[in-house]
Design an enzyme around this catalytic site. Structure first.
Site, PDB file in Angstrom:
ATOM      1  N   LYS A  74      -6.494  -1.792  -7.636  1.00  0.00           N
ATOM      2  CA  LYS A  74      -5.276  -1.877  -7.392  1.00  0.00           C
ATOM      3  C   LYS A  74      -4.694  -2.964  -8.151  1.00  0.00           C
ATOM      4  CE  LYS A  74      -5.021  -0.123  -2.700  1.00  0.00           C
ATOM      5  NZ  LYS A  74      -4.875  -0.218  -1.268  1.00  0.00           N
ATOM      6  N   ARG A 127     -13.260   1.851   0.789  1.00  0.00           N
ATOM      7  CA  ARG A 127     -12.652   3.251   0.104  1.00  0.00           C
ATOM      8  C   ARG A 127     -12.503   3.128  -1.412  1.00  0.00           C
ATOM      9  NH1 ARG A 127      -7.223   4.779  -1.075  1.00  0.00           N
ATOM     10  NH2 ARG A 127      -6.787   6.830  -0.588  1.00  0.00           N
TER      11      ARG A 127
END
Length: 270
Positions: A215, A249
Site C-alpha cells: 500500500k 491479506r
C-alpha cells in the site's frame, strides 16, 4: 449456500489470504489477471505457495477507481469463483454488492469481504446471514480528516456495522473486523491503524484481518514503488500479528508463509 470456513483462533494460528484481482485497474496488479484463465493460474500459484484462502475482487477499491455494475462485477468473477471452489479452494469474494455476494455464496464462496462493512448495500447483511459464510467488515470513510480520532471513528463505524449484522441474524462467531488501512485515512492514520490494532481487537473481542500489502504508506514512508514494498509489508504484517491479527491479506504469499513459519519456530524455543 456458502461453504463453512473456520476463522483462526489466534493462538499461533494465522491465515494467509492471497489476493487475486480480476480487474483492469487495481493499484498494484491491475489488468494482469482480468482474463479468467490468468486469474485461475494466479490463484492456483498462490495456493501452491501456501495460501489458506483466496480473496477475489472484480472491482478495484483504489483511490479514484472506476465503479462497475453488479452484473459486470459478477461476470468477471463467476468463471473464477466456480472453478476454484470446485478445485477445493477456500474462496473469499471482495465486494460491496449484495447481488454479487449472493451469487458468490451460491457458487460456494466461504467469505464475503465488504470494504464498507455492510453499510454500502442494505441487503448485504441479510445475504451473508442467510449463508454459512464468514463476513469481513472493514472500516472506511468517504473523506480523509487529519483531525480524526481514529479509535472513536472505529467505534462509530463498527457499532453501526455490527448492529446491521445483529439485525440480520448474523452470529458474531462469523465476523472478522478490518481496521481499513489505506481507506479514508491519512498516512499517519494508516500507521496508527496498525499500531492500535490490538485495541480494536480488545474493544470488540472479534478476530481482525490486516490488509497492508504494497500500500501507499510504504511509498510515503519508505519512498518505494509498489513493486518494491515487500520488506515494508512483511515487517508491518508481522507487527500486526503480534497485535492480534489472525488473517493477513497479501499479494506475496510465499514470503509471508515463510516469515510466519520462522516466527513460530522462534516462539517455540521459549
Amino acid at each position: 449456500m456458502g461453504k463453512h470456513w473456520k476463522i483462526p483462533s489466534g493462538n499461533g494460528s494465522v491465515a494467509v489470504m492471497g489476493i487475486v484481482n480480476v480487474t483492469p485497474d487495481s493499484f498494484s496488479d491491475g489488468g494482469q489477471f482480468l482474463r479468467p484463465e490468468a486469474a485461475l493460474e494466479h490463484g492456483r500459484a498462490l495456493l501452491a505457495d501456501g495460501a489458506d484462502l483466496l480473496d477475489l475482487g472484480a472491482e478495484s477499491t483504489r483511490p479514484g477507481f472506476e465503479p462497475v455494475t453488479a452484473e459486470e462485477e459478477w461476470a468477471r468473477l463467476s468463471p473464477v469463483v466456480g472453478t476454484l471452489v470446485a478445485e477445493g479452494a477456500v474462496v473469499s469474494v471482495d465486494t460491496t454488492k449484495a447481488f454479487v455476494a449472493k451469487r458468490a455464496l451460491e457458487a460456494g464462496a466461504a467469505v464475503i469481504n465488504d470494504v464498507w462493512g455492510f453499510q454500502a448495500d442494505p441487503e448485504m447483511a441479510s445475504v451473508v446471514a442467510d449463508s454459512d459464510a464468514v463476513a469481513v467488515l472493514m472500516h472506511n470513510r468517504h473523506e480523509v480528516d487529519a483531525a480524526l480520532d481514529l479509535r472513536a471513528d472505529w467505534r462509530r463505524f463498527f457499532d453501526c456495522s455490527l448492529e446491521l449484522a445483529e439485525r440480520a441474524g448474523l452470529e458474531q462467531e462469523r465476523i472478522v473486523l478490518d481496521p481499513g488501512v489505506g481507506f479514508g485515512k491519512t498516512q499517519a492514520q494508516n500507521v496508527e491503524a496498525v499500531a492500535r490494532l490490538g485495541e480494536l481487537r480488545a474493544e470488540y473481542g472479534l478476530p481482525v484481518l490486516l490488509g497492508v500489502s504494497r500500500k501507499s504508506m510504504f511509498g510515503h514512508f519508505l519512498g518505494r514503488a509498489a513493486s518494491e514494498r515487500l520488506a515494508g509489508t512483511l515487517a508491518t504484517n508481522l507487527y500486526g500479528v503480534e497485535q492480534g491479527a489472525v488473517i493477513l491479506r497479501v499479494h506475496d504469499v510465499r514470503e509471508h508463509v515463510d516469515a510466519l513459519k520462522m516466527r513460530q519456530i522462534l516462539k517455540d524455543v521459549r
